[in-house]
Design an enzyme around this catalytic site. Sequence first.
Site, PDB file in Angstrom:
ATOM      1  N   HIS A 306       0.854  -1.189   0.000  1.00 27.24           N
ATOM      2  CA  HIS A 306       0.000   0.000   0.000  1.00 27.24           C
ATOM      3  C   HIS A 306       0.889   1.238   0.000  1.00 27.24           C
ATOM      4  O   HIS A 306       1.951   1.229   0.615  1.00 27.24           O
ATOM      5  CB  HIS A 306      -0.904   0.005   1.246  1.00 27.24           C
ATOM      6  CG  HIS A 306      -2.050   0.930   1.120  1.00 27.24           C
ATOM      7  ND1 HIS A 306      -1.963   2.267   1.405  1.00 27.24           N
ATOM      8  CD2 HIS A 306      -3.319   0.715   0.680  1.00 27.24           C
ATOM      9  CE1 HIS A 306      -3.126   2.831   1.174  1.00 27.24           C
ATOM     10  NE2 HIS A 306      -3.964   1.915   0.717  1.00 27.24           N
ATOM     11  N   ASP A 364      -7.839  -5.675   0.442  1.00 27.29           N
ATOM     12  CA  ASP A 364      -8.332  -6.501  -0.657  1.00 27.29           C
ATOM     13  C   ASP A 364      -7.872  -7.952  -0.599  1.00 27.29           C
ATOM     14  O   ASP A 364      -8.322  -8.776  -1.387  1.00 27.29           O
ATOM     15  CB  ASP A 364      -7.906  -5.891  -1.999  1.00 27.29           C
ATOM     16  CG  ASP A 364      -8.693  -4.631  -2.271  1.00 27.29           C
ATOM     17  OD1 ASP A 364      -9.865  -4.591  -1.871  1.00 27.29           O
ATOM     18  OD2 ASP A 364      -8.133  -3.694  -2.846  1.00 27.29           O
TER      19      ASP A 364
END
Length: 429
Positions: A306, A364
Site C-alpha cells: 500500500h 483486498d
Amino acid sequence: MSDKAVLSWGKGKSAEFPVLEGSIGPDVVDIRTLYGTTGLFTYDPGFLSTGSCMSRITYIDGDQGILLYRGYPIEQLAEKCDFPEVAYLLKHGELPNKDQYNDWTGRITRHTMVHDQLTRFYTGFRRDAHPMAVLVGVVGALSAFYHDSLDINDPEHRIIAAIRLIAKMPTIVAMAYKYNAGQPFMYPRNDLSYTANFMHMMFATPCENYEPNPVLVRALDRILILHADHEQNASTSTVRLAGSSGANPFACVSAGIACLWGPAHGGANEAALNMLEQIGDASKIGEFLKKVKEKNSGVKLMGFGHRVYRNYDPRAKLMRQTCHEVLNELGLQDDRLFKLAIALEKVALEDDYFVQKKLYPNVDFYSGIVQRALGIPVKLFTGIFALARTAGWVAQWNEMIADPEQKIGRPRQLYIGAPRREYVPIDKR
Ligand code: CMC
C-alpha cells in the site's frame, strides 16, 4: 503556523516557506507561493510527498497501521455502526443522534429507486459487459435525470445529490449484476436495512424471496464500512480534481469509479481472488512468490502493499476476522481459497522481500474471499467497493466545494520535449 522551511538552490538563492501543522500527522510545507517567489515548480509524480488539500474527514497513520474516520478508529466503527451511520459521519463530521439517524436513513430509503427510464441504459450494454463499465456509464448518466440537484453552489442541492448517490448506488450495482445474469431487475424494498435491501436486489427473483441472513448482512455491511473512505487515494483525488472544475457530483463520482477500476486500486480485490485461483494450491506458493520477486516479471502479490501503510492494514485484520465469521456461518471452514490465502500471507510475511519492502496484506487480500462466500460474483467485487466508496467520495467532494481555498486543480510539469522549432513542409521531411 509553527516553523519555516528554507529552500536553497543555485548560487546563494534561498526562500522561506511556512510549515503548517495538522491536528495529528506530519506537518506540511506550504509551497503555494513557490513559483511566484522563485520561478520553480516541484516535481512529484504519483504525489509521493504532496498534500493536495486540507481535510477533516479521514486520517491514516501508515507506519502504525491506524485509520480514523472523523477521529473515530475504524475498529470501533466496524464493530458498533452500520454503513448509513458511517456515511452520515463522513458527510456531517459527527455521529448522528437517534433523530438525525432516522431522518438520514429515511431520506436515503426514499431515494433508492432509479428513474424508470434509466433501466433502458442497461439494455444498451452487452450482457457480458464488465459491471464497472456499466457503472461508469449509468452513474455518469444520473446527471441527465436529476437536474434539480445540479447547482453545486447550493448546499441543499449538494445534500440531495449526496443522498441520491448513496441511496441509488446499491440499486445501480444490483441492476448491473441482474443484467449480466439475465434476470429481471428487482425493485428496492424499503422495509429492509440499506445492506439487506442490497442483498435482496441482488439475490431475490420475482418468483423467489431472499431471506437476509443477519450474519451475512452484517459481514457485507462491514465490508462497506471498511471501504467507505481512505483520504486522498487515487479515485478520491480523481473525484476532487473532476469536481474542482465545477463539474456536477454525478459526473465526478463516475470519474472516481473509472479510476477505482484499475488493478492497483479497487480492482485489486478481483485480481487477488483470480490470483488465488491461479496459484490453486499451497504447494505452488513458493513458485508463485519466486515470480513475484523477479524484477521484471510484472507479477505482483495482489492484495499486498500500500502507498500509505507500511504496516498491517487495519482493514485487512477486520476483513480476516469477517472472513472467519462468514465461512463459519456457511459451514465453509475448510474453504480452499481461504486456507490458501492464510498460508500465502504467512509465507509472504516471513519472506525477506516483503519484510524489507514493508509489504503487508491490504483490505483486498481477504475481501474477495468474503464476497465470494456471500455469493457475489468476482466481476462485481470492485462494484461493491464503488458502492461503499461513494459515501467517502460525496463527503470529500462536498468538503472541497465548501472550502473557500478551493481552486481548479491544475498540476504543472517538467517539460522534456523538443524546444521551439520551425514547421517543415511534408516534402522536405
Ligand atoms: N507485490 C510485489 N511487490 C510489490 C508489491 C506487491 N503487491 N507492492 C509493492 N511491491 C514492490 C514494488 O515493486 C517496489 O519494488 P522496488 O522498490 O524494487 O521497485 C516496492 O515494493 C515499492 O512499491 P511501489 O510500487 O513503489 O509502491 P506504491 O506505493 O507505488 O504502490 C500499490 C502501492 C498498492 C499500488 C502496490 O503495493 C501494489 O501494486 N499492490 C498490489 C495491488 C493492490 O493490492 N492494490 C490494493 C491497494 S489497497 C485498496 C485500495 O485502497 O485501492
